[in-house]
Scaffold this active site. Structure first.
Site, PDB file in Angstrom:
ATOM      1  N   LYS A  10     -25.662  11.832 -21.452  1.00  0.00           N
ATOM      2  CA  LYS A  10     -27.042  12.092 -21.026  1.00  0.00           C
ATOM      3  C   LYS A  10     -27.607  13.374 -21.652  1.00  0.00           C
ATOM      4  O   LYS A  10     -26.858  14.202 -22.197  1.00  0.00           O
ATOM      5  CB  LYS A  10     -27.086  12.166 -19.494  1.00  0.00           C
ATOM      6  CG  LYS A  10     -26.741  10.839 -18.803  1.00  0.00           C
ATOM      7  CD  LYS A  10     -26.991  10.924 -17.294  1.00  0.00           C
ATOM      8  CE  LYS A  10     -26.677   9.608 -16.606  1.00  0.00           C
ATOM      9  NZ  LYS A  10     -27.070   9.637 -15.160  1.00  0.00           N
ATOM     10  N   TYR A  50     -33.162   1.390 -16.238  1.00  0.00           N
ATOM     11  CA  TYR A  50     -32.838   1.622 -14.819  1.00  0.00           C
ATOM     12  C   TYR A  50     -33.704   0.767 -13.891  1.00  0.00           C
ATOM     13  O   TYR A  50     -33.923   1.150 -12.731  1.00  0.00           O
ATOM     14  CB  TYR A  50     -33.020   3.096 -14.483  1.00  0.00           C
ATOM     15  CG  TYR A  50     -31.887   3.994 -14.944  1.00  0.00           C
ATOM     16  CD1 TYR A  50     -30.580   3.827 -14.463  1.00  0.00           C
ATOM     17  CD2 TYR A  50     -32.110   5.033 -15.839  1.00  0.00           C
ATOM     18  CE1 TYR A  50     -29.544   4.659 -14.861  1.00  0.00           C
ATOM     19  CE2 TYR A  50     -31.071   5.879 -16.247  1.00  0.00           C
ATOM     20  CZ  TYR A  50     -29.796   5.680 -15.748  1.00  0.00           C
ATOM     21  OH  TYR A  50     -28.770   6.517 -16.141  1.00  0.00           O
ATOM     22  N   PHE A  58     -35.819   8.368  -6.278  1.00  0.00           N
ATOM     23  CA  PHE A  58     -35.514   9.234  -7.422  1.00  0.00           C
ATOM     24  C   PHE A  58     -35.846   8.594  -8.771  1.00  0.00           C
ATOM     25  O   PHE A  58     -35.581   9.176  -9.812  1.00  0.00           O
ATOM     26  CB  PHE A  58     -34.031   9.640  -7.392  1.00  0.00           C
ATOM     27  CG  PHE A  58     -33.047   8.488  -7.359  1.00  0.00           C
ATOM     28  CD1 PHE A  58     -32.695   7.806  -8.509  1.00  0.00           C
ATOM     29  CD2 PHE A  58     -32.476   8.093  -6.153  1.00  0.00           C
ATOM     30  CE1 PHE A  58     -31.788   6.754  -8.483  1.00  0.00           C
ATOM     31  CE2 PHE A  58     -31.566   7.041  -6.105  1.00  0.00           C
ATOM     32  CZ  PHE A  58     -31.225   6.365  -7.280  1.00  0.00           C
ATOM     33  N   ARG A  86     -15.331   4.517 -15.142  1.00  0.00           N
ATOM     34  CA  ARG A  86     -15.869   5.094 -13.906  1.00  0.00           C
ATOM     35  C   ARG A  86     -14.903   6.109 -13.299  1.00  0.00           C
ATOM     36  O   ARG A  86     -15.318   7.138 -12.767  1.00  0.00           O
ATOM     37  CB  ARG A  86     -16.258   3.992 -12.919  1.00  0.00           C
ATOM     38  CG  ARG A  86     -17.457   3.202 -13.448  1.00  0.00           C
ATOM     39  CD  ARG A  86     -17.906   2.108 -12.516  1.00  0.00           C
ATOM     40  NE  ARG A  86     -18.548   2.631 -11.322  1.00  0.00           N
ATOM     41  CZ  ARG A  86     -19.798   3.097 -11.262  1.00  0.00           C
ATOM     42  NH1 ARG A  86     -20.543   3.140 -12.361  1.00  0.00           N
ATOM     43  NH2 ARG A  86     -20.307   3.518 -10.131  1.00  0.00           N
ATOM     44  N   ARG A 103     -17.828  14.296 -14.886  1.00  0.00           N
ATOM     45  CA  ARG A 103     -18.945  14.823 -14.093  1.00  0.00           C
ATOM     46  C   ARG A 103     -18.565  16.116 -13.363  1.00  0.00           C
ATOM     47  O   ARG A 103     -19.402  17.000 -13.190  1.00  0.00           O
ATOM     48  CB  ARG A 103     -19.444  13.761 -13.126  1.00  0.00           C
ATOM     49  CG  ARG A 103     -20.283  12.700 -13.848  1.00  0.00           C
ATOM     50  CD  ARG A 103     -20.503  11.507 -12.965  1.00  0.00           C
ATOM     51  NE  ARG A 103     -21.517  10.596 -13.485  1.00  0.00           N
ATOM     52  CZ  ARG A 103     -21.657   9.349 -13.048  1.00  0.00           C
ATOM     53  NH1 ARG A 103     -20.839   8.872 -12.104  1.00  0.00           N
ATOM     54  NH2 ARG A 103     -22.590   8.569 -13.544  1.00  0.00           N
ATOM     55  N   ASN A 113     -26.026  14.528 -14.433  1.00  0.00           N
ATOM     56  CA  ASN A 113     -24.597  14.301 -14.161  1.00  0.00           C
ATOM     57  C   ASN A 113     -23.815  13.873 -15.417  1.00  0.00           C
ATOM     58  O   ASN A 113     -22.795  13.204 -15.323  1.00  0.00           O
ATOM     59  CB  ASN A 113     -24.414  13.328 -12.992  1.00  0.00           C
ATOM     60  CG  ASN A 113     -24.943  11.942 -13.278  1.00  0.00           C
ATOM     61  OD1 ASN A 113     -25.556  11.713 -14.313  1.00  0.00           O
ATOM     62  ND2 ASN A 113     -24.705  11.016 -12.369  1.00  0.00           N
ATOM     63  N   HIS A 116     -23.363   8.295 -18.017  1.00  0.00           N
ATOM     64  CA  HIS A 116     -23.575   7.032 -17.297  1.00  0.00           C
ATOM     65  C   HIS A 116     -22.491   6.058 -17.736  1.00  0.00           C
ATOM     66  O   HIS A 116     -22.042   6.092 -18.879  1.00  0.00           O
ATOM     67  CB  HIS A 116     -24.959   6.447 -17.658  1.00  0.00           C
ATOM     68  CG  HIS A 116     -25.121   5.030 -17.197  1.00  0.00           C
ATOM     69  ND1 HIS A 116     -25.477   4.713 -15.906  1.00  0.00           N
ATOM     70  CD2 HIS A 116     -24.912   3.852 -17.835  1.00  0.00           C
ATOM     71  CE1 HIS A 116     -25.493   3.388 -15.786  1.00  0.00           C
ATOM     72  NE2 HIS A 116     -25.157   2.847 -16.943  1.00  0.00           N
ATOM     73  N   GLU A 127     -26.696  -3.952 -20.028  1.00  0.00           N
ATOM     74  CA  GLU A 127     -26.887  -2.629 -20.622  1.00  0.00           C
ATOM     75  C   GLU A 127     -26.498  -2.600 -22.106  1.00  0.00           C
ATOM     76  O   GLU A 127     -27.145  -1.918 -22.903  1.00  0.00           O
ATOM     77  CB  GLU A 127     -26.077  -1.594 -19.836  1.00  0.00           C
ATOM     78  CG  GLU A 127     -26.638  -1.386 -18.431  1.00  0.00           C
ATOM     79  CD  GLU A 127     -25.839  -0.401 -17.589  1.00  0.00           C
ATOM     80  OE1 GLU A 127     -26.268  -0.134 -16.459  1.00  0.00           O
ATOM     81  OE2 GLU A 127     -24.794   0.098 -18.058  1.00  0.00           O
TER      82      GLU A 127
END
Ligand code: CMP
Length: 140
Positions: A10, A50, A58, A86, A103, A113, A116, A127
């Protein structure tokens, strides 16, 4: 079972100049990059990516943040890649992420964070095709 997952480094992590370290962590964990590029999302591109979150409070802040600077998008391949990525990332909120996870090390907030990762085979498929055409899979 070998799987593919989409990862995004990110804007906050790109600004921190830790692209290389994050990719190193993927490789060390046996998650092989098979497609990769750097780009800057427009707000509309971030909103499309998203879209499942569009009703969340948010959403506007998240998509503005994701369009705030360049990102690196990658397709990672490996056994159980979705869950393993993850685990490597840690919890969404860096304050709750296990020590040593990406993270926990690089995230500053639930929004900034660092990374992704797809959360299921269905989202991975959506995605991956959102960012990559089949000819862009150099490594797989
Ligand atoms: P990511 O894995 O990219 O998927 C959706 C993102 O929304 C998530 O990481 C967070 O960065 C962000 N997010 C989730 N929950 C919140 C929240 N409560 N406030 C702000 N951002 C959030």
């Amino acid at each position: 079972m070998s799987e593919r997952t989409l990862a995004i480094i990110k804007p906050d992590a790109v600004r921190k100049q830790v692209i290389g370290d994050i990719i190193h962590r993927y490789e060390q964990a046996g998650l092989r990059p098979i497609a990769m590029k750097m780009l800057r999302m427009t707000k509309a591109v971030a909103e499309g990516f998203y879209a499942v979150h569009r009703e969340r409070p948010f959403f506007d802040s998240l998509t503005t943040f994701m369009a705030s600077g360049p990102v690196v998008v990658l397709v990672l391949e490996g056994d159980d890649a979705i869950k393993r990525n993850r685990d490597l990332m840690g919890a969404t909120d860096p304050a709750k992420a296990a020590p040593g996870t990406i993270r926990a090390v690089y995230g500053a907030s639930i929004e900034a964070n660092a990374v992704h990762g797809s959360d299921s085979p269905e989202t991975a498929q959506f995605e991956i095709q959102y960012f990559f055409a089949s000819m862009e899979f150099a490594g797989g």
